[in-house]
Design an enzyme around this catalytic site. Structure first.
Site, PDB file in Angstrom:
ATOM      1  N   ARG A  64      -5.024  -5.950  -1.139  1.00 12.71           N
ATOM      2  CA  ARG A  64      -5.719  -4.667  -1.220  1.00 12.71           C
ATOM      3  C   ARG A  64      -5.850  -4.176  -2.662  1.00 12.71           C
ATOM      4  O   ARG A  64      -6.871  -3.577  -3.041  1.00 12.71           O
ATOM      5  CB  ARG A  64      -4.960  -3.640  -0.385  1.00 12.71           C
ATOM      6  CG  ARG A  64      -5.677  -2.306  -0.270  1.00 12.71           C
ATOM      7  CD  ARG A  64      -4.989  -1.421   0.749  1.00 12.71           C
ATOM      8  NE  ARG A  64      -5.748  -0.219   1.029  1.00 12.71           N
ATOM      9  CZ  ARG A  64      -5.257   1.008   0.883  1.00 12.71           C
ATOM     10  NH1 ARG A  64      -4.014   1.182   0.461  1.00 12.71           N
ATOM     11  NH2 ARG A  64      -5.997   2.055   1.147  1.00 12.71           N
ATOM     12  N   HIS A  68      -9.236  -2.826  -4.412  1.00 10.29           N
ATOM     13  CA  HIS A  68      -9.387  -1.493  -5.014  1.00 10.29           C
ATOM     14  C   HIS A  68      -9.609  -1.566  -6.520  1.00 10.29           C
ATOM     15  O   HIS A  68     -10.186  -0.647  -7.097  1.00 10.29           O
ATOM     16  CB  HIS A  68      -8.179  -0.618  -4.666  1.00 10.29           C
ATOM     17  CG  HIS A  68      -8.227  -0.069  -3.267  1.00 10.29           C
ATOM     18  ND1 HIS A  68      -7.666   1.136  -2.909  1.00 10.29           N
ATOM     19  CD2 HIS A  68      -8.793  -0.557  -2.142  1.00 10.29           C
ATOM     20  CE1 HIS A  68      -7.879   1.361  -1.611  1.00 10.29           C
ATOM     21  NE2 HIS A  68      -8.550   0.338  -1.127  1.00 10.29           N
ATOM     22  N   ASN A  96      -6.086   5.955  -2.968  1.00  8.66           N
ATOM     23  CA  ASN A  96      -5.015   5.189  -3.621  1.00  8.66           C
ATOM     24  C   ASN A  96      -3.680   5.916  -3.588  1.00  8.66           C
ATOM     25  O   ASN A  96      -2.618   5.282  -3.454  1.00  8.66           O
ATOM     26  CB  ASN A  96      -5.367   4.923  -5.095  1.00  8.66           C
ATOM     27  CG  ASN A  96      -6.428   3.852  -5.255  1.00  8.66           C
ATOM     28  OD1 ASN A  96      -6.611   3.016  -4.368  1.00  8.66           O
ATOM     29  ND2 ASN A  96      -7.126   3.873  -6.383  1.00  8.66           N
ATOM     30  N   HIS A 195      -7.336  -6.802   7.244  1.00 12.58           N
ATOM     31  CA  HIS A 195      -6.515  -5.888   8.047  1.00 12.58           C
ATOM     32  C   HIS A 195      -5.793  -6.645   9.167  1.00 12.58           C
ATOM     33  O   HIS A 195      -5.240  -6.034  10.068  1.00 12.58           O
ATOM     34  CB  HIS A 195      -7.368  -4.747   8.621  1.00 12.58           C
ATOM     35  CG  HIS A 195      -7.811  -3.755   7.575  1.00 12.58           C
ATOM     36  ND1 HIS A 195      -8.592  -2.661   7.860  1.00 12.58           N
ATOM     37  CD2 HIS A 195      -7.572  -3.693   6.236  1.00 12.58           C
ATOM     38  CE1 HIS A 195      -8.827  -1.971   6.742  1.00 12.58           C
ATOM     39  NE2 HIS A 195      -8.218  -2.581   5.739  1.00 12.58           N
TER      40      HIS A 195
END
Ligand code: HEM
Ligand SMILES: *[C@@H]1O[C@H](CO)[C@@H](O)[C@H](O)[C@H]1NC(C)=O
Ligand SMILES: *[C@@H]1O[C@H](CO)[C@@H](O)[C@H](O)[C@H]1NC(C)=O
Length: 321
Positions: A64, A68, A96, A195
């Site tokens: 992740r 990001h 975040n 996920h």
């Protein structure tokens, strides 16, 4: 052999090679550190493997982190920068804050790499390699990581707020956000398949499990409500994949078909819209998911890198030099 070619011919050839290679400056390459830091990749792998064996969830957090990083001003390590009196960075941005993890692991990997080749390997590349090694460490796909990204000298909370998807986004907004980064709807569905590992906070799925109008399996909603009260417990965690939260597989897609996606942004991928067929396909074919995921990660890693003499190679990942 060389004697067959005249000196002017050789000069011309070299000049042509230099010019034809100018556009390559912006290209990442998997062999980027082969001469300057041949042990960089094995060093990073060792750090990531041991971090994931200490805490399995760290694999998810590192995948992740790369996502990001890449979605906000490109894959440039901007997410790693701490706020300063003159710069409001990305760490505390809406999606975040209290959420994105793995900074210490990246710092550890960077410290190891600096000890063998000081000032050579960027933090942005370490994050990209860490994501791949993390996937592999939990049984996920592998891919060849392109390298040569340089580190940004700034970061922006506003950009992070604007460019990171939210758990309440509609399918249309998700498709258009990913499209704006050069990623197709199919890439978006494949990437969301990460996920299959990791956790989410109650705060991010409360709306879905308490709304009687949700497109959700009733038993699943009841189970999730036990650990996620209607008020309070914002930080309580639940696995994004209820079946196998610690291994990288295609159960995430099977869950969506059973209306057991945890986040609203998960379930919109299978709610009668244009991506239903992709979810069906990935739920039936782990190998298609695996290879599409790998290529989408490579594509994501290519988003607007700094190359050549742009940016810098940070000495410490959380501060500019
Ligand atoms: C499609 C839009 C997406 C949305 C709206 C979304 C949203 C979220 C949310 C809300 C969480 C839980 C965060 C928390 O509770 O603090 C999460 C976790 C996670 N996301 Fe996504 N995500 C998306 C796409 C992606 C993509 C593209 C990747 C990677 C390629 C990814 C990888 C992960 C991972 C691995 C976790 C678990 C992290 C951990 O346990 O530390 N997500 N995501
Ligand atoms: C980050 O989250 C904490 C805890 O929820 C909160 O107190 C803080 O105000 C948040 N920071 C920002 C910048 O939103
Ligand atoms: C949802 O359903 C439950 C039980 O069926 C009911 O108690 C609750 O009031 C409903 N909530 C809403 C917002 O309609």
């Amino acid at each position: 052999m060389g004697s067959r070619f005249s000196f002017p011919f050789m000069v011309l050839t070299i000049v042509l090679m230099i010019f034809s290679c100018l556009p390559c400056q912006a290209q990442l390459s998997s062999s980027f550190y082969d001469n300057t830091c041949p042990n960089a990749l094995s060093s990073i792998r060792t750090t990531i493997r041991s971090a994931v064996s200490r805490e399995r969830r760290m694999a998810a957090s590192l995948v992740r982190l790369h996502f990001h990083d890449c979605f906000v001003q490109g894959c440039d390590g901007s997410i790693l920068l701490d706020d300063t009196p003159t710069m409001t960075g990305e760490k505390l941005a809406r999606n975040n804050n209290q959420s994105v993890r793995g900074f210490e692991v990246v710092d550890d990997a960077k410290a190891e790499v600096e000890s063998i080749c000081p000032g050579v390997v960027s933090c942005a590349d370490i994050v990209a390699v860490a994501a791949r090694d993390a996937s592999v460490a939990v049984g996920g796909p592998s891919w060849t990581v392109k390298l040569g990204r340089r580190d940004s000298t700034s970061a922006s909370r506003n950009l992070a707020n604007a460019n990171l998807p939210s758990f309440t986004d509609s399918l249309e907004s998700l498709i258009s956000l990913f499209d704006s980064k050069g990623l197709s709807a199919r890439d978006m569905v494949a990437l969301s398949g990460s996920h299959t590992i990791g956790q989410a906070r109650c705060l991010t799925f409360r709306g879905r499990i308490y709304d009687n109008a949700s497109d959700i399996d009733a038993g699943f909603a009841t189970t999730r409500r036990r650990q996620c009260p209607a008020t309070g417990g914002d930080g309580n965690l639940a696995p994004l994949d209820l079946v196998t939260p610690n291994s990288f597989d295609n159960n995430y897609f099977k869950n969506l078909i059973q209306k057991k996606g945890l986040l609203q942004s998960d379930q919109v991928l299978f709610s009668g819209g244009s991506t239903d067929s992709i979810v069906n396909e990935y739920s039936r074919s782990p190998s298609t998911f695996s290879s599409d995921f790998a290529s989408a990660m490579v594509k994501m890693g290519d988003i607007d890198p700094l190359t050549g003499s742009q940016g810098e190679i940070r000495r410490r990942c959380n501060v500019v030099n």
